[in-house]
Design a protein around this motif. Structure first.
Motif, PDB file in Angstrom:
ATOM      1  N   GLU A 171     -22.252  45.977 -30.398  1.00 40.02           N
ATOM      2  CA  GLU A 171     -22.540  44.655 -29.851  1.00 40.02           C
ATOM      3  C   GLU A 171     -21.347  44.069 -29.089  1.00 40.02           C
ATOM      4  OE1 GLU A 171     -23.445  45.478 -33.138  1.00 40.02           O
ATOM      5  OE2 GLU A 171     -25.417  45.926 -32.256  1.00 40.02           O
ATOM      6  N   THR A 172     -20.132  44.380 -29.525  1.00 39.19           N
ATOM      7  CA  THR A 172     -18.953  43.725 -28.951  1.00 39.19           C
ATOM      8  C   THR A 172     -18.183  44.596 -27.966  1.00 39.19           C
ATOM      9  OG1 THR A 172     -17.594  44.430 -30.827  1.00 39.19           O
ATOM     10  CG2 THR A 172     -18.679  42.280 -30.992  1.00 39.19           C
ATOM     11  N   THR A 174     -21.825  48.710 -21.661  1.00 41.84           N
ATOM     12  CA  THR A 174     -21.940  48.571 -23.108  1.00 41.84           C
ATOM     13  C   THR A 174     -21.885  49.972 -23.717  1.00 41.84           C
ATOM     14  OG1 THR A 174     -24.342  48.767 -23.134  1.00 41.84           O
ATOM     15  CG2 THR A 174     -23.420  46.549 -22.825  1.00 41.84           C
ATOM     16  N   ASN A 188     -17.731  47.109 -32.037  1.00 42.61           N
ATOM     17  CA  ASN A 188     -18.952  47.830 -32.383  1.00 42.61           C
ATOM     18  C   ASN A 188     -19.898  47.824 -31.184  1.00 42.61           C
ATOM     19  OD1 ASN A 188     -20.204  45.269 -32.328  1.00 42.61           O
ATOM     20  ND2 ASN A 188     -19.821  44.959 -34.518  1.00 42.61           N
TER      21      ASN A 188
END
Length: 224
Positions: free
Chosen positions: A62-63, A79, A60
């Motif tokens: 965040e990861t 990111t 997602n």
């Protein structure tokens, strides 16, 4: 007659919802199907769901990370938010699979791969780009000239929605004029190399240069 018309109208209203539900079901089933047989099932969107592993981890905002390395002066790690902040390119083309199915007028949107390569500073000795995926198994390659085409994207959206897990999200490669196996799903790494390194399916007999209608013994209508 009125009853028939009513059922027809109901079908028009409910068809998009049913299609999304069917696609969601098949995507979930294929993610847990080590045989790959669910990929043979048709669905309203025209796509088939393929994975070369029994399961794929989910990423997602965040990861997720996308690395750019190899023969470059400025290796980078992006990111999802950083990729989304870059200029986006939208293209609408047919998607053609080497197994025969075709999905017309499919919109993809994302960052031109050439932009990421330019930002990294490709060295003079480079001649190709290799792509790795967070399923842990899939890989692909393009020549540097192919990778710099304006219709080769790190795609973040498909059909005007954020790219879902089943379609290779959060980010995938999209190589518009080539058969769809070149558009690696679940993209995690871009490595600049000297020479083309055959990808997952090339090692199993598919053509490295996979132009639609001009490779793999097929004569499909080109998508470029």
């Amino acid at each position: 007659m009125l009853g028939t018309l009513g059922l027809g109208a109901l079908g028009v209203v409910t068809a998009p919802t049913l299609q999304r539900g069917l696609e969601s079901f098949l995507a979930g089933a294929s993610d847990k199907d080590p045989t790959g047989l669910t990929g043979l099932l048709p669905n309203g969107g025209g796509f088939r769901y393929y994975s070369v592993t029994s399961s794929v981890p989910r990423k997602n905002a965040e990861t997720y990370r996308l690395t750019v390395d190899g023969l470059v002066d400025r290796p980078a790690s992006y990111t999802l938010a950083e990729l989304r902040s870059l200029p986006q390119t939208r293209t609408v083309r047919d998607v053609q699979c080497v197994t025969g199915w075709r999905v017309p007028d499919t919109a993809f949107e994302g960052v031109r791969l050439s932009r990421l390569l330019d930002a990294a500073g490709v060295r003079p000795s480079a001649g190709a780009v290799r792509f790795s995926c967070f399923d842990g198994a899939y890989s692909e390659s393009l020549t540097l000239d192919q990778a710099r085409r304006a219709d080769v994207l790190v795609a973040l959206r498909m059909r005007d929605e954020d790219l879902g897990h089943a379609h290779g999200g959060p980010a995938r490669l999209y190589v518009a004029p080539m058969y769809f196996y070149k558009s690696a799903k679940w993209l995690s790494g871009i490595t600049v190399t000297e020479d083309v390194e055959p990808g997952y399916w090339e090692e199993r007999g598919y053509d490295v240069d996979a132009w639609v209608g001009r490779s793999n013994g097929r004569d499909d209508e080109p998508t470029d």
